[in-house]
Design a protein around this motif. Structure first.
Motif, PDB file in Angstrom:
ATOM      1  N   LYS A  83       0.851  -1.205   0.000  1.00  0.00           N
ATOM      2  CA  LYS A  83       0.000   0.000   0.000  1.00  0.00           C
ATOM      3  C   LYS A  83       0.874   1.238   0.000  1.00  0.00           C
ATOM      4  O   LYS A  83       0.625   2.204  -0.709  1.00  0.00           O
ATOM      5  N   MET A  84       1.904   1.187   0.830  1.00  0.00           N
ATOM      6  CA  MET A  84       2.846   2.291   0.964  1.00  0.00           C
ATOM      7  C   MET A  84       3.564   2.516  -0.360  1.00  0.00           C
ATOM      8  O   MET A  84       3.763   3.636  -0.795  1.00  0.00           O
ATOM      9  N   LYS A  86       2.501   1.984  -3.314  1.00  0.00           N
ATOM     10  CA  LYS A  86       1.585   2.647  -4.233  1.00  0.00           C
ATOM     11  C   LYS A  86       1.498   4.136  -3.936  1.00  0.00           C
ATOM     12  O   LYS A  86       1.521   4.981  -4.814  1.00  0.00           O
ATOM     13  N   LYS A  87       1.385   4.431  -2.638  1.00  0.00           N
ATOM     14  CA  LYS A  87       1.234   5.811  -2.179  1.00  0.00           C
ATOM     15  C   LYS A  87       2.435   6.657  -2.541  1.00  0.00           C
ATOM     16  O   LYS A  87       2.322   7.826  -2.880  1.00  0.00           O
ATOM     17  N   LEU A  88       3.612   6.058  -2.423  1.00  0.00           N
ATOM     18  CA  LEU A  88       4.850   6.812  -2.615  1.00  0.00           C
ATOM     19  C   LEU A  88       5.259   6.904  -4.084  1.00  0.00           C
ATOM     20  O   LEU A  88       6.221   7.561  -4.428  1.00  0.00           O
TER      21      LEU A  88
END
Ligand code: ZN
Ligand code: ZN
Length: 152
Positions: A83-84, A86-88
């Motif tokens: 998830k991280m 994707k976010k970054l």
């Protein structure tokens, strides 16, 4: 978190007994699950040493529960990292999460290889499977703790 990490099933043998192990003396014995969970069976005594323990799960069961928990945690962390990632994406910091963690092998619990014999405890009208040695030399009723000195 309400997610379940899965179930550990302890199989019973062809007579309907499940293998248990006393954490105090290390001896194996078997009783029927319906007796273990019976309303009038509040505590279970080890038929070999006559002491009470909180649980009688075998090493196999402890190991499997531990592995299941580990695998669950690793999957969870992996999911969060993804998830991280994707976010970054496209930001100043980039994160590359590698392959999914390899699971520890979860070996199913065996019904037990120990040679145990059925012993009827007249006091509680219940049966347990114990080692022949204890059947001859004496054992304790797993359901009330009464001592049986010799085979009768
Ligand atoms: Zn014991
Ligand atoms: Zn008894």
């Amino acid at each position: 978190m309400s997610e379940s990490i899965g179930q550990v099933s302890i199989p019973s043998d062809h007579d309907g007994f499940v293998l248990l192990q006393c954490p105090l003396c290390g001896e194996f014995f078997k009783i029927k699950p319906e007796d273990y969970y019976a309303d009038d069976v509040l505590e279970v005594w080890c038929p070999s040493c006559g002491l009470k323990s909180n649980n009688y799960f075998t090493d196999d069961v402890h190991e499997l529960v531990g592995k299941k928990a580990m695998n669950f945690v690793e999957d969870y962390i992996y999911g969060e990292m993804k998830k991280m990632e994707k976010k970054l994406k496209g930001g100043v910091i980039s994160l590359k999460v590698n392959n999914k963690p390899k699971h520890l092998e979860e070996r199913p619990i065996l019904a037990g290889v120990e040679a145990l014999e059925i012993f009827k405890y007249p006091c509680c009208k219940r049966e347990a499977k114990i080692k022949t040695l204890y059947k001859i030399c004496g054992s304790y009723c797993p359901f009330c703790g009464v001592r049986y000195d010799e085979y009768r």
